[in-house]
Design an enzyme around this catalytic site. Sequence first.
Site, PDB file in Angstrom:
ATOM      1  N   ASP A 180      35.983  40.583  39.776  1.00  0.00           N
ATOM      2  CA  ASP A 180      36.155  41.946  39.275  1.00  0.00           C
ATOM      3  C   ASP A 180      34.783  42.555  38.961  1.00  0.00           C
ATOM      4  OD1 ASP A 180      37.509  44.200  37.957  1.00  0.00           O
ATOM      5  OD2 ASP A 180      36.847  43.250  36.094  1.00  0.00           O
ATOM      6  N   LEU A 181      34.720  43.871  38.817  1.00  0.00           N
ATOM      7  CA  LEU A 181      33.458  44.528  38.485  1.00  0.00           C
ATOM      8  C   LEU A 181      33.354  44.914  37.008  1.00  0.00           C
ATOM      9  CD1 LEU A 181      32.665  46.840  41.562  1.00  0.00           C
ATOM     10  CD2 LEU A 181      31.713  44.602  40.978  1.00  0.00           C
ATOM     11  N   ASP A 182      34.091  45.933  36.587  1.00  0.00           N
ATOM     12  CA  ASP A 182      33.931  46.454  35.227  1.00  0.00           C
ATOM     13  C   ASP A 182      34.351  45.435  34.181  1.00  0.00           C
ATOM     14  OD1 ASP A 182      33.253  49.539  35.488  1.00  0.00           O
ATOM     15  OD2 ASP A 182      34.685  49.027  37.062  1.00  0.00           O
ATOM     16  N   THR A 236      38.338  45.171  42.886  1.00  0.00           N
ATOM     17  CA  THR A 236      38.136  46.084  41.767  1.00  0.00           C
ATOM     18  C   THR A 236      39.112  47.252  41.794  1.00  0.00           C
ATOM     19  OG1 THR A 236      36.500  47.590  40.757  1.00  0.00           O
ATOM     20  CG2 THR A 236      36.364  47.275  43.129  1.00  0.00           C
ATOM     21  N   GLY A 237      39.293  47.863  40.644  1.00  0.00           N
ATOM     22  CA  GLY A 237      40.073  49.085  40.577  1.00  0.00           C
ATOM     23  C   GLY A 237      39.279  50.299  41.037  1.00  0.00           C
ATOM     24  N   LYS A 265      46.037  42.936  42.837  1.00  0.00           N
ATOM     25  CA  LYS A 265      44.899  42.117  43.241  1.00  0.00           C
ATOM     26  C   LYS A 265      45.345  40.775  43.832  1.00  0.00           C
ATOM     27  CE  LYS A 265      41.316  44.052  40.247  1.00  0.00           C
ATOM     28  NZ  LYS A 265      40.167  43.757  39.365  1.00  0.00           N
ATOM     29  N   ASP A 310      38.484  40.359  33.510  1.00  0.00           N
ATOM     30  CA  ASP A 310      38.550  40.573  32.063  1.00  0.00           C
ATOM     31  C   ASP A 310      39.735  41.420  31.617  1.00  0.00           C
ATOM     32  OD1 ASP A 310      37.132  43.602  31.105  1.00  0.00           O
ATOM     33  OD2 ASP A 310      37.380  43.035  33.184  1.00  0.00           O
ATOM     34  N   ASN A 343      44.568  44.414  34.775  1.00  0.00           N
ATOM     35  CA  ASN A 343      44.739  44.535  36.223  1.00  0.00           C
ATOM     36  C   ASN A 343      44.295  43.277  36.968  1.00  0.00           C
ATOM     37  OD1 ASN A 343      42.012  45.051  35.614  1.00  0.00           O
ATOM     38  ND2 ASN A 343      41.746  46.342  37.411  1.00  0.00           N
TER      39      ASN A 343
END
Length: 305
Positions: A11-13, A47-48, A205, A228, A231
């Site tokens: 994931d990114l954020d 990622t979202g 995901k 984290d 999602n």
Amino acid sequence: MNKETWLFGIDLDGTLLKDSATGEVHQKDIDAINKLRAAGHIVCIITGRPWRSTEKVYKSLGLDTVVGNYNGAQIHNPTDYNFIPIISYMNLNDAMYILGDEKLQEATSNLAIEGPGWVMLEKRDAALERVFGFTSAAKFKLGINIHKLPLRPTGIILDTKEGVNIPKLQDYLHRRYGDLVEFSSWSKGKGLTPVLDMTNVGVTKSKVISLLCRYYSIPVTQTVSIGDGYNDLPMFESTEISVAMKNASDDIKELTTCVTDEDHTNGGVASFVDKFLANEDNFIEKLSEIRLQKFGKTEKTVKAH
């Protein structure tokens, strides 16, 4: 791929990004990703975010792998034109019906409807725009006119108001409209209100993980997910090893195999990857045992030391 190759869905954020607003990645994490790739492992961003606000990170890491954007509503490989993108569009009538829900309207402060290459944003918001890069879209329109959408949307983003109970709201929406769309929530940065997003039903995901396993010929038993937020839960459920960031909420941590020693601002991804690479067989064996215990509901999530 040989049997030692592992797939990492990251994931990114709140995970790989040190700062969501700038898109900065900690140098420790950059080094860790490079080590994983040098060891022959596959690293994919899931990622979202849309591609336009993922591209900078993807290129800075030197990746050439498949990307899952909009939580999997857009799956593509930016470096391989022979990979036919998989795009899942929403039913606009269903989406408009849901947006009329009074509880949802009371909980949200801003709205964006978007698809690959275009965005309609209800009103300007610097924090929201930094994360999603709305104005860099090929077609950006301030103000929403559902009668003049360029194409069918892949997702709808709703910024939430201060103090909204996100898990409670998401649970309500899932129970009431879960047959129409998928709902997920995630952070857009420290001290900022989280966002909700809506995608076509079936978009999660976990579906990206399944596709990646087939595409790269990697057994599902050789998969790792790192994230984290809520999602990320479907991704956690579908991978052999699931890793929650130190900065994740306690209820997220309880649903994963292990927790990183550092948060996203201090190279949290690297703190896991370095242990994975240092003693791969023993580390994996330990995490697999924890996973079995978790399924049996006999152990709580522990840090992987």
